[in-house]
Scaffold this motif. Structure first.
Motif, PDB file in Angstrom:
ATOM      1  N   UNK A  34      63.184  21.334   8.554  1.00 19.44           N
ATOM      2  CA  UNK A  34      61.884  21.730   8.007  1.00 19.44           C
ATOM      3  C   UNK A  34      60.823  20.697   8.339  1.00 19.44           C
ATOM      4  N   UNK A  35      59.645  21.190   8.699  1.00 17.90           N
ATOM      5  CA  UNK A  35      58.544  20.313   9.077  1.00 17.90           C
ATOM      6  C   UNK A  35      58.468  20.075  10.569  1.00 17.90           C
ATOM      7  N   UNK A  36      59.498  20.513  11.309  1.00 20.48           N
ATOM      8  CA  UNK A  36      59.483  20.371  12.762  1.00 20.48           C
ATOM      9  C   UNK A  36      58.481  21.327  13.385  1.00 20.48           C
ATOM     10  N   UNK A  37      57.940  20.949  14.532  1.00 21.49           N
ATOM     11  CA  UNK A  37      56.970  21.805  15.206  1.00 21.49           C
ATOM     12  C   UNK A  37      57.632  23.000  15.866  1.00 21.49           C
ATOM     13  N   UNK A  38      56.952  24.137  15.813  1.00 27.35           N
ATOM     14  CA  UNK A  38      57.314  25.327  16.579  1.00 27.35           C
ATOM     15  C   UNK A  38      56.299  25.391  17.714  1.00 27.35           C
ATOM     16  N   UNK A  39      56.782  25.414  18.945  1.00 27.14           N
ATOM     17  CA  UNK A  39      55.912  25.378  20.115  1.00 27.14           C
ATOM     18  C   UNK A  39      55.910  26.716  20.837  1.00 27.14           C
ATOM     19  N   UNK A  44      52.476  24.138  23.215  1.00 19.81           N
ATOM     20  CA  UNK A  44      51.428  23.887  22.234  1.00 19.81           C
ATOM     21  C   UNK A  44      51.975  24.210  20.849  1.00 19.81           C
ATOM     22  N   UNK A  45      51.693  23.377  19.847  1.00 18.34           N
ATOM     23  CA  UNK A  45      52.189  23.654  18.497  1.00 18.34           C
ATOM     24  C   UNK A  45      51.518  24.895  17.904  1.00 18.34           C
ATOM     25  N   UNK A  46      52.347  25.798  17.334  1.00 20.50           N
ATOM     26  CA  UNK A  46      51.807  27.021  16.739  1.00 20.50           C
ATOM     27  C   UNK A  46      52.216  27.182  15.275  1.00 20.50           C
TER      28      UNK A  46
END
Length: 69
Positions: A34-39, A44-46
């Motif tokens: 949890x808290x990790x970026x979804x790219x 690009x982070x979304x």
């Protein structure tokens, strides 16, 4: 990172949104992500990863993130 392990990348596909406030995808994650970026495909982070399929005993059928927008 989960259990203090090195950074990992998980590739998946975004699924049909359930609401405008949550994004679902089939990229596999570990507990503690949890808290990790979804790219997106352009890296690009979304979204921020926030939850997995609560009904999954082994591998989740979806994971869920909060859109950055």
């Amino acid at each position: 990172h989960p259990e203090g392990k090195p950074l990992k990348l998980s590739v998946g596909v975004v699924k049909t949104p359930v609401t405008a406030l949550r994004l679902r995808y089939d990229a596999d994650t570990e507990a503690g992500s949890s808290g990790g970026l979804v790219l997106n495909q352009q890296l690009q982070p979304i979204a921020l990863h926030h939850a997995g399929d609560p009904a999954a005993a082994m591998r989740a059928t979806y994971n869920q993130g909060i859109p950055l927008s």
